[in-house]
Every structure is written in structure tokens, then in C-alpha cells.
Design a protein around this motif. Sequence first.
Motif, mmCIF file in Angstrom:
data_model
loop_
_atom_site.group_PDB
_atom_site.id
_atom_site.type_symbol
_atom_site.label_atom_id
_atom_site.label_comp_id
_atom_site.label_asym_id
_atom_site.label_seq_id
_atom_site.Cartn_x
_atom_site.Cartn_y
_atom_site.Cartn_z
ATOM 1 N N LEU A 22 8.246 -1.290 -4.947
ATOM 2 C CA LEU A 22 9.387 -0.109 -5.432
ATOM 3 C C LEU A 22 9.262 1.288 -6.188
ATOM 4 O O LEU A 22 8.981 2.181 -5.827
ATOM 5 C CB LEU A 22 10.569 -0.446 -4.530
ATOM 6 C CG LEU A 22 11.017 -1.040 -3.456
ATOM 7 C CD1 LEU A 22 12.219 -1.516 -2.792
ATOM 8 C CD2 LEU A 22 10.427 -0.091 -2.283
ATOM 9 N N PHE A 23 9.249 0.511 -7.774
ATOM 10 C CA PHE A 23 9.185 1.552 -8.877
ATOM 11 C C PHE A 23 8.318 1.861 -8.899
ATOM 12 O O PHE A 23 8.368 3.557 -9.332
ATOM 13 C CB PHE A 23 9.451 0.826 -9.953
ATOM 14 C CG PHE A 23 9.332 1.080 -11.316
ATOM 15 C CD1 PHE A 23 11.034 2.325 -10.927
ATOM 16 C CD2 PHE A 23 8.466 1.611 -12.184
ATOM 17 C CE1 PHE A 23 10.892 2.541 -12.639
ATOM 18 C CE2 PHE A 23 8.883 1.988 -12.689
ATOM 19 C CZ PHE A 23 10.249 2.910 -13.560
ATOM 20 N N SER A 24 7.005 1.536 -8.305
ATOM 21 C CA SER A 24 5.742 2.251 -8.875
ATOM 22 C C SER A 24 5.678 3.720 -7.853
ATOM 23 O O SER A 24 6.003 4.336 -8.146
ATOM 24 C CB SER A 24 4.562 1.097 -8.684
ATOM 25 O OG SER A 24 4.247 0.839 -6.736
ATOM 26 N N ILE A 25 6.113 3.268 -6.426
ATOM 27 C CA ILE A 25 6.016 4.507 -5.131
ATOM 28 C C ILE A 25 6.939 5.435 -5.697
ATOM 29 O O ILE A 25 6.162 6.560 -5.556
ATOM 30 C CB ILE A 25 6.434 3.264 -4.008
ATOM 31 C CG1 ILE A 25 5.456 3.166 -3.510
ATOM 32 C CG2 ILE A 25 6.314 5.033 -2.570
ATOM 33 C CD1 ILE A 25 5.481 1.958 -2.016
ATOM 34 N N LEU A 40 -2.174 14.702 -0.486
ATOM 35 C CA LEU A 40 -3.387 13.262 0.528
ATOM 36 C C LEU A 40 -4.126 12.842 -0.184
ATOM 37 O O LEU A 40 -4.043 11.394 0.603
ATOM 38 C CB LEU A 40 -3.881 14.669 1.339
ATOM 39 C CG LEU A 40 -3.243 15.639 2.463
ATOM 40 C CD1 LEU A 40 -4.622 16.367 3.214
ATOM 41 C CD2 LEU A 40 -2.866 14.763 3.585
ATOM 42 N N ILE A 41 -3.630 13.179 -1.465
ATOM 43 C CA ILE A 41 -4.600 12.541 -2.507
ATOM 44 C C ILE A 41 -3.352 10.708 -2.593
ATOM 45 O O ILE A 41 -4.015 9.764 -3.375
ATOM 46 C CB ILE A 41 -5.384 12.724 -3.575
ATOM 47 C CG1 ILE A 41 -6.693 13.705 -3.163
ATOM 48 C CG2 ILE A 41 -5.408 12.272 -5.160
ATOM 49 C CD1 ILE A 41 -6.866 14.644 -3.755
ATOM 50 N N PHE A 42 -2.359 11.562 -2.833
ATOM 51 C CA PHE A 42 -1.403 10.751 -3.036
ATOM 52 C C PHE A 42 -0.932 9.646 -2.381
ATOM 53 O O PHE A 42 -0.959 8.261 -2.517
ATOM 54 C CB PHE A 42 0.042 11.247 -3.784
ATOM 55 C CG PHE A 42 1.350 10.810 -3.998
ATOM 56 C CD1 PHE A 42 1.615 9.894 -5.207
ATOM 57 C CD2 PHE A 42 1.847 10.593 -2.828
ATOM 58 C CE1 PHE A 42 2.256 8.661 -4.994
ATOM 59 C CE2 PHE A 42 3.054 9.525 -2.816
ATOM 60 C CZ PHE A 42 3.306 8.511 -4.150
ATOM 61 N N MET A 43 -1.102 9.839 -1.133
ATOM 62 C CA MET A 43 -0.903 9.267 0.110
ATOM 63 C C MET A 43 -2.105 7.972 0.024
ATOM 64 O O MET A 43 -2.127 6.990 0.536
ATOM 65 C CB MET A 43 -0.539 10.240 1.022
ATOM 66 C CG MET A 43 1.171 10.892 1.410
ATOM 67 S SD MET A 43 2.232 9.846 1.067
ATOM 68 C CE MET A 43 2.142 8.579 3.127
ATOM 69 N N ILE A 44 -3.193 8.843 0.304
ATOM 70 C CA ILE A 44 -4.132 7.767 -0.298
ATOM 71 C C ILE A 44 -4.757 6.746 -0.917
ATOM 72 O O ILE A 44 -5.008 5.894 -0.886
ATOM 73 C CB ILE A 44 -5.300 8.932 0.384
ATOM 74 C CG1 ILE A 44 -5.423 9.263 1.600
ATOM 75 C CG2 ILE A 44 -6.864 8.195 0.515
ATOM 76 C CD1 ILE A 44 -6.320 10.568 2.336
ATOM 77 N N LEU A 45 -4.481 7.080 -2.096
ATOM 78 C CA LEU A 45 -5.186 6.731 -3.101
ATOM 79 C C LEU A 45 -3.502 6.238 -3.977
ATOM 80 O O LEU A 45 -3.712 4.854 -4.992
ATOM 81 C CB LEU A 45 -6.176 7.282 -3.776
ATOM 82 C CG LEU A 45 -6.979 8.277 -3.459
ATOM 83 C CD1 LEU A 45 -7.910 9.391 -4.990
ATOM 84 C CD2 LEU A 45 -7.947 7.026 -3.013
ATOM 85 N N VAL A 46 -2.564 6.555 -3.575
ATOM 86 C CA VAL A 46 -1.618 5.532 -4.279
ATOM 87 C C VAL A 46 -0.274 4.876 -3.674
ATOM 88 O O VAL A 46 -0.616 3.606 -3.230
ATOM 89 C CB VAL A 46 -0.383 6.585 -5.409
ATOM 90 C CG1 VAL A 46 0.633 6.185 -5.881
ATOM 91 C CG2 VAL A 46 -1.721 7.311 -6.248
ATOM 92 N N SER A 47 -0.062 5.886 -2.811
ATOM 93 C CA SER A 47 1.152 5.146 -1.505
ATOM 94 C C SER A 47 0.337 3.511 -0.535
ATOM 95 O O SER A 47 1.200 2.669 -0.815
ATOM 96 C CB SER A 47 2.153 6.259 -0.720
ATOM 97 O OG SER A 47 2.119 7.028 -1.660
#
Length: 595
Positions: A306-309, A19-26
Motif C-alpha cells: 500500500l505504501f509503494s502505491i 497511463l504509464i503509472f497505472m500500467i507499470l506501477v499500480s
Amino acid sequence: MKWTIIRFKNLSLKWKSFLIFMILVSIPSLVLGAIVLFQTDQMLRRQAVDSTVRVLDTLAQNVTSIMENVEDVSSYMIYDNQFRKYLYGGKDQEEKEFSNLQDSIHAFSAFQIINKRYLDSIQLQGLDGVLLTIGDPVTVDESKWVHAAEEAQGGYVWSGAYPVRSTWTGEQKYVISLIRQIHDINDLNKTIGLVRIRLSESYIYSLISTKGFSPLTGSVSIVDSAGEILSYENKFYIGKTYPDPVLVKQMNEGKNLFSYSNKSGGYLVVARKIDHTNWYLVAKVDEFEIIKNLDAIRTSIKGMTLFSITLGIMALIGFYWVIIRPIIELTRITIQVEQGDFEPKFKVKSNDEIGRLGLRFNKMLRTIQRLIETKYKLEIQHKESELKALQNQIDPHFLYNTLDTIHWTARLENAKDTSKLIVALSKLFRISLSKGKLWITLEQELEYVRNYLILQKQRVRFPLYYEIDREDHLANVLVPKKIIQPLVENCIIHGFKENRESGSIEIRCTSQDGSLFIDVMDDGEGFNPQQAHSVITGDSEHGFALRNIQERLTLLFGETCGLQFFGGEGNGAHVRITLPIIHNEEAMNYRMGKG
């Protein structure tokens, strides 16, 4: 909202990380990527222009700095006394003095040419036919520039670029010169010489070329206000008029940034005037290249998003395997330990914080096991000691009262030596029992040894001398009971022969870096330190007393404490006991667990 926070806290580390990855990164990556793409065109075009302007300003400063340095050199020649004397010629000077002047000036000029790589040659022309050339001699007609220098009456005259032929190599090259009249500073109307300082056009171009700078600066050249090219990549155009008069016209109108088109295409032109001259530094950039670079950057930004995701997903997976999974494994082992199973060990696979946590966890398990084993062994030894005491029990009060009766009987019978021995024996028993304590102070232990030696002096058949010394602050340090007396006993039994004239024992107690050192030394037969070491390690059938002391100390305090042996056969014995400095039983119990 509160219920949502509570539910998030109750999630496992895996779901929290996702969840943290989705909220703060993706999600932020996608939003920021869209914003960046939207603003890329204008931003990158502006950056292209700014980059070209900054580079051109730097290049203009480089050229200005060179010109100022050359002008400074010419001014030095005007105001320096040696140069003026030399330019007057050798008419009123001795030959040797004139020669020394020439050597000094030649050295100065050669130094300038060597250290300033843009200098090609320096030529001085004075009165009475004085002519000195330093650097590459060239053949060229410079009368046009010399005439301009005469009109300038000592002012700076910069030439355009013109071809010269090297006397050294015979090759043609281009130079730009500073030509200046030299006047007598005491009589400004009197001309005493002329200085020509020639600069290498190829070196100047290497300073203004775009190598090492932004590729968007395109081609760079130096052009004067008449449109004549002074420095350019293609040497064919040097000394000729710039082929595009429209560009020269707009440049002379003071336009520093403009676009223009010709048959070859559209161009962005940035021009900078070089200070104190009528020269311009001109950069011409193909606008098609800018657009092409922008397209490439747009594509790069999309790819980078795209690469960062993708990297974020890989980082999430790596985070699970490197951080979360070891924590889950450590939790599982902790549950087993909580249930009393000390066998599982955390497998350390890295040297990071998780790995070090695993190492400390394993060390903690070993420490707990060692504490349990130590306590178990001490309890067994204590029980055995209690059993022996019960088997050989003598009422201490009865023993003390009996010894006291014998002591006073000996005093009444005037047997002072006997009385003294009885007192020593009484103190020996009293300290030995010490109410069942495992620890006594160092002062009590030394008192025990002192009374033991008093008794032994009466037993042996030769004079026995002893000296006991300790540092004052060590009196109340706690030590295990009866660790020095067995060593003293070994000195008397094994160190001294019966027929010797005398024997000497020295006991010295010192401290250093938190450790207590008790040294027991004699002047007896001595021993082999290697054999003594084999005794305490259990490789010999003898030496029960030494082995017992060593085992007690290592069991209580760890491998850093114990016995050390020095000296050699025939040189007396020297045994050192190493202990920690501890003043109370709480610290002693902590130190035992740590050991």
C-alpha cells in the motif's frame, strides 16, 4: 492496435504519465503483492533456518580459528630453540644468558596475550624447577588435565571450562585451557616441560553470542559430547551437564537440525561440530518467535504494498510539478518568442536538467537579442561610414594615379626620400580603403602601421626607431581594420616630448591558448594604468581613440577581448590588444555572434 498507438501518441504528457503509472506501477504492485504474500510463509521459514545455519557456521569457524591459533603458538614453543634451552633450566647456562632467554620468552608471550585478547595467561614449566607465568596468575588444581596431557605424549589436550581465581583481582572467572607436554625434538622420548595456555571463556562467549547476527539464532552455547557446558550466557550452567538429555542425545546421533519440545515450548535446534574436538556449537531458537516474526513480516509486506502505491501516486504528482509543468511553461514561452516577443523569461527554480534547460533557453534569448542589437549597430556604423565616404569621396583611381605621377616625378628629379614617402602614403591609402572590407589580415594591418611610421619619422624632430615582430603563423589572422595605428599615434603625440633625443616603439604579436596578443610599447613618458582604464570605460572626456577601439572590440567579440594597460608614469607605455585567432570570415561571423 495501430489506431490505439496513434491515439496514445496524441495524448498530453499528463495523460501519458497517468497511463504509464497505472500500467507499470499500480497494477504490477498489486499483483506482485498478492504473489509475495502467498509465498511468504514457506520462504521466510526457510530463510530463518538458513540464517541460523549460516551464522552458526561462521561462529564455528571463529572458534576453530582461535583453537588453531593457540595450537600454533604451542607448536612454536616446542620447535623454537630458545624455548627448549630455557626449559632445560639454568644449570648448564650462565646466569646472564638464562636471564636473557627468560626476557625474550616473556616478551613473546606477552605480545601474544596483548594481541590475542582471548588469551588469559600462559604458563611454562620446565626442568630444574623452571616456572614462568605470563598474564593473570591463577590458583587452581589442574592435575586432571595435566595427567591427560602426560598420557597424550605431546598431543593437544583441551580442557573443559573450569573456574579459577585471579591473583590480581581476587575474582572468580572461567577459563578453557590447552595443556601440552613439550618433548626434546632431538629425543622425542624425553619430556622437558609442560605448557598451559588458558583462554577466557567470557571472551569466547562474546565471539559466539548472537549480538551483531540474526536475532533468530536465539541462545548459543558450546557443549561437549558428554553434555557438559563449556560456554553459555548464564555462567551458573558452565561446567555442568546440559539440563535436557534429549537434546544431547540427538546431537550425539549426528543430527544437525531438529526440533524438540519441553515444558517451556517448542524449539528449533541447529548444532555444528567444532573441528578436531568433541565440542558442539548449539543454537536453540524458540519456534514461537519465528512465527511471531513471520506475522510481523506479512503485515509489513501488506503495508509496504500500500505504501509503494501511495508513493507512486505522490511520485506521479511530483513528476507533474517538477517535470511536466515546467515543460508546459517552456512550451508557452516558446510560442511567445515565435511570435516575436523576447521579453518573457523562464523562471528557473532548480539546478536539474530542466533548470539547466531553462537557463540555456534564457541565455539563447539573450544571445538572439544581442545578435540583433549587434547587427543593428554594425549596420548603423556601416551606413555612417558610407555616408562619410560619400561626403569626402575622392576617386581612388584618380588618387593612386596622381600619387604614382608624383612618385615618378620625384624619381626623375632624384628626390629619393620624397619618392619613398609618396609610396608609403599610397600604400597607406590603399590598405585604408581595402575595397570597403571590415576585416584585413594581421600582416596588412602591420604593413599599414609600418607605412604610417615611415611618414611620421619625417615629421617628428627627433630620431624615431621602431621594431615590428610577429609569429610566422599569425600572418593571415583576421583583425578589425585600423586598431593598432591609433595606439602608435598616441605613443608619438603623448609619449614623446618635442625636445627629447630619440624615441622607440616596439610592436610584438604573439599567441597563446587560442588568443592573439598585440603589444604596443614605447620608452616615452608613460601613463597611469588606472587613468587609462577610466578613459576606455567612459569616465573621462579624453581618449576618444582608445575608447573607440575598446567599444569596437567588445561589440564584436565580447567582454573577453579589448585593451589592457601596463607600466606606470615615467616607465614608458605598454598597451595590449587581445583578440581571438580567426582565419576566415565565416568563423569571424560565428565568433561575433558568440561574443
